[in-house]
Structure formats: C-alpha cells, structure tokens
Design a protein around this motif. Sequence first.
Motif, PDB file in Angstrom:
ATOM      1  N   GLN A   1     -56.619 -59.242   3.343  1.00 44.21           N
ATOM      2  CA  GLN A   1     -56.117 -58.106   3.868  1.00 44.21           C
ATOM      3  C   GLN A   1     -57.002 -56.853   3.322  1.00 44.21           C
ATOM      4  N   ALA A   2     -58.255 -57.565   2.786  1.00 39.43           N
ATOM      5  CA  ALA A   2     -59.276 -56.962   1.781  1.00 39.43           C
ATOM      6  C   ALA A   2     -60.259 -57.071   2.425  1.00 39.43           C
TER       7      ALA A   2
ATOM      8  N   ALA B   1     -47.761 -60.013   7.725  1.00 42.08           N
ATOM      9  CA  ALA B   1     -49.130 -58.440   7.820  1.00 42.08           C
ATOM     10  C   ALA B   1     -50.329 -58.585   7.461  1.00 42.08           C
ATOM     11  N   ALA B   2     -50.902 -60.584   8.157  1.00 35.85           N
ATOM     12  CA  ALA B   2     -52.057 -61.004   8.282  1.00 35.85           C
ATOM     13  C   ALA B   2     -52.535 -60.523   9.709  1.00 35.85           C
ATOM     14  N   GLY B   3     -51.184 -60.204  10.328  1.00 31.55           N
ATOM     15  CA  GLY B   3     -51.644 -60.349  12.248  1.00 31.55           C
ATOM     16  C   GLY B   3     -50.882 -61.305  13.021  1.00 31.55           C
TER      17      GLY B   3
ATOM     18  N   VAL C   1     -53.562 -71.574   8.613  1.00 36.52           N
ATOM     19  CA  VAL C   1     -53.800 -70.910   9.243  1.00 36.52           C
ATOM     20  C   VAL C   1     -54.501 -69.962   9.159  1.00 36.52           C
ATOM     21  N   VAL C   2     -54.289 -68.996   8.314  1.00 38.73           N
ATOM     22  CA  VAL C   2     -54.930 -67.283   8.502  1.00 38.73           C
ATOM     23  C   VAL C   2     -55.818 -67.976   7.514  1.00 38.73           C
ATOM     24  N   ARG C   3     -56.393 -68.970   7.027  1.00 37.57           N
ATOM     25  CA  ARG C   3     -57.738 -68.982   6.188  1.00 37.57           C
ATOM     26  C   ARG C   3     -58.825 -69.573   7.160  1.00 37.57           C
ATOM     27  N   HIS C   4     -58.241 -70.875   8.221  1.00 43.33           N
ATOM     28  CA  HIS C   4     -59.435 -71.694   8.966  1.00 43.33           C
ATOM     29  C   HIS C   4     -58.616 -72.333  10.482  1.00 43.33           C
TER      30      HIS C   4
ATOM     31  N   SER D   1     -53.729 -66.037  16.884  1.00 44.79           N
ATOM     32  CA  SER D   1     -52.579 -65.151  17.215  1.00 44.79           C
ATOM     33  C   SER D   1     -50.981 -65.406  17.032  1.00 44.79           C
ATOM     34  N   ILE D   2     -50.299 -66.616  17.213  1.00 46.60           N
ATOM     35  CA  ILE D   2     -48.854 -66.705  17.122  1.00 46.60           C
ATOM     36  C   ILE D   2     -48.887 -67.891  16.597  1.00 46.60           C
TER      37      ILE D   2
END
Length: 385
Positions: free
Chosen positions: A207-208, A271-273, A304-307, A312-313
């Motif tokens: 988010q940042a 929220a992370a897309g 998933v968010v980090r690596h 997208s899904i």
Amino acid sequence: MVTGSRTCRPGWADLVLTGLVLVFVVGFTSAASRWQSEGESAAEPFRPLDALGYGWLVAAVLPLLLARRFPIVVFGLCSALAVTYYWSDYPGGPISVTSAIALFVLTVVRGVLPGAIAGGGLLVTLYVAHVVSTGNPVPTPASGALAGAAVAMVGIGAAIRARRAATRAAQDQAREHEQRLAEQERLRIAREVHDVVAHSLAMINVQAGVAVHVADRRPEQAKEALLNIKEASASALVDLRATLAVLRSGQERGPVQGLAQMDELLEHARAAGLTVRVHGRPGDLPAPTDGAAYRILQESLTNVVRHANQPSIVDIHFGRPGGRLELRVRDDGMGATPPRLGNGLRGMRERADALGGSIEAGPVDGGGFEVRLRLPVGGDGRDGE
C-alpha cells in the motif's frame, strides 16, 4: 596451580567421614588397650599405645580425606598401614575399617572391576603372607571374615554407584526434555511473531508503494492506500500486543485465530490489488487444526503479495476428502520458481508436521505458484466442496 590445589582440597563430607572414623578407631583401640592390659597374660604380651602407636592409627585414617580423588593410592596406603599395625606389638583394634572404607570408596568412584581387583589383591597378599609366615596353607577364620567384608564393601559400593548412575541419567534426560520443550517454545514464539508481523508489513509495503506511485496524479487513491496502511498497522499492533501479553503471562496458548476470521485476510489481499476467489468451505474444525490452517493461509497470501511476479488472481480451495482438511492456495503469477526454505515456509511445515499433516509448495503449470496443505481432522468429508 591454584586450580589444582582447589581440585585436591577435601570437601565437607570427606572431613566429617574422616573425623568420625578417626574418633572411632582411636577411641576403640584405646579402650581395647585398657581391656587387654587388665586381662594380659604372660604368653601374650603387647606394647601399650604410645605416641608412635597413636600416630600410626592417625596415619592410617587421614588418607581417607583424599579417598575420592586418589582411591587406589588411598586404599593401598590404608591397607598397608592396617596390616603392618596388626603385625606389630600394639594392641588390636578396628584399624581395618579404614581399608574397608577405602575399598568402598574405590568401588563407588572407579567401578566394580577395579574394586574387585583391589580387594582380591589384598586378600591374596594376606594369604601368601600367612602361608609364608606359618607354613600352613589352611586359611584362618579371620581370612574368611576379611573376604566377606571385602565382598560386602564391593557389593555396597557397586549398588551405590549404579544408583548414582541411574540418578544422573534421569537428571540428564530431564534436562534434555526441558531443553527440547524450550526449543519448541522458542520456535512457536518465532512462528507467532513472524505470522503476526510479516503479513501486515507485506500489506503495508504494498500500500505504501501504491501511495507513492499515485500521490501526485490520483490523490484519492493515495488517500485510500494510506487508510489501508493505517488499518493494517492497527491490526498488526493488536495481534502483536495479544501475542506479547500471552508470553508475559506465561500461558501456553493465547486466543487462537481461525478460519472464521478469514475474511480479514481476504480483504487485505484484495486491498493489495488481488482478486481472491474462494471455492468450498472448511467446515467445522478442531481448534489446533483451525488455527494452523488460518496461519498457513495467511502466510500463503503474504507470499503471493511479497514474492509472486505480477499476480492478479488467487484461488483458495477448501476440501474435506477422506476425513482430512485440504487447503490449496494458487496464484497466477508469471515465472514462478521453486521456493527457498525461509522462515515462512519453514513455519508452515512445522505447523503441518505438529498435527500429523503435510504441505507442498512449488510452481505449477502456467507460471503460477501453489501451496497445498493436508491436515487430518476426521469426519466424513461432507463439509467440503
């Protein structure tokens, strides 16, 4: 040199034992000297105790101070002084008790075999001296008493040595068990803190990045990202405080989050897309299984968010085949590679192993990455998809 002197210094137990033996030997021999003097016959003269006699008795007892440190030397010295005393003209007494105690200590310190060899050697020496001095190969009744006393000292010493060895083994086992529990607790704390902090920090980082990217062109979206950061950080602080409170209180377990709170994880991922799709439902689960599945799902979404490369899904599948819970988390990122064993994957495997389950993680056809968890829970499998 100081260390060596401290090593040779007798302890309180040695001082007390030697003092008691000294009082017993000197006192009893002095009394025996008076009794023998009153009933003395011309055929059996003896020499009254004098300074040399008392010194002889004391010299036979004092080596016991170092019996635990030099058991063989002390046994030989006490035996030699006792035997030569009985061959002298001084009155009889219990000086042989010094040799018996030295043999007992020798067996306790060095073991049964050295004690038996030392005791047997003394008996053989006395028998040979008897034969040489008298020419009679028949042992005296005193020889039988000495043999019995030697066997008794070795037997008692062996029993005490075995008991001490069993006690030390039990203590070592207890210490090893405590260390194992401490290690397990350390790993549990590390997993809990990692799960609490890593997920929220990953979401905050994403988010940042969004806020920085759109701050000038789309301030409304930047504001939304900042609100998401605020929400994620507040949630992380609550979870971290709860974990620390449990650690400070000394309780084994704190409030365990389960899949009933899964929506919060999904909202963070969205929220992370990411587009998150849930298939099936976990059903009712035991608390340990529910908590482990929640943490593994949390870590999977965090990874998933980090690596993941441009995901997208994310598809989340729950099933209950064969009386077990099956959880699959799959993303559609590009160019996934086999994972390195980091804290996250290690923690997931530890949680699965602790419950008798299994976990697999790796790339799948199409470029994405999948985590597959299986945990035994019982049931008939009707609660799943």
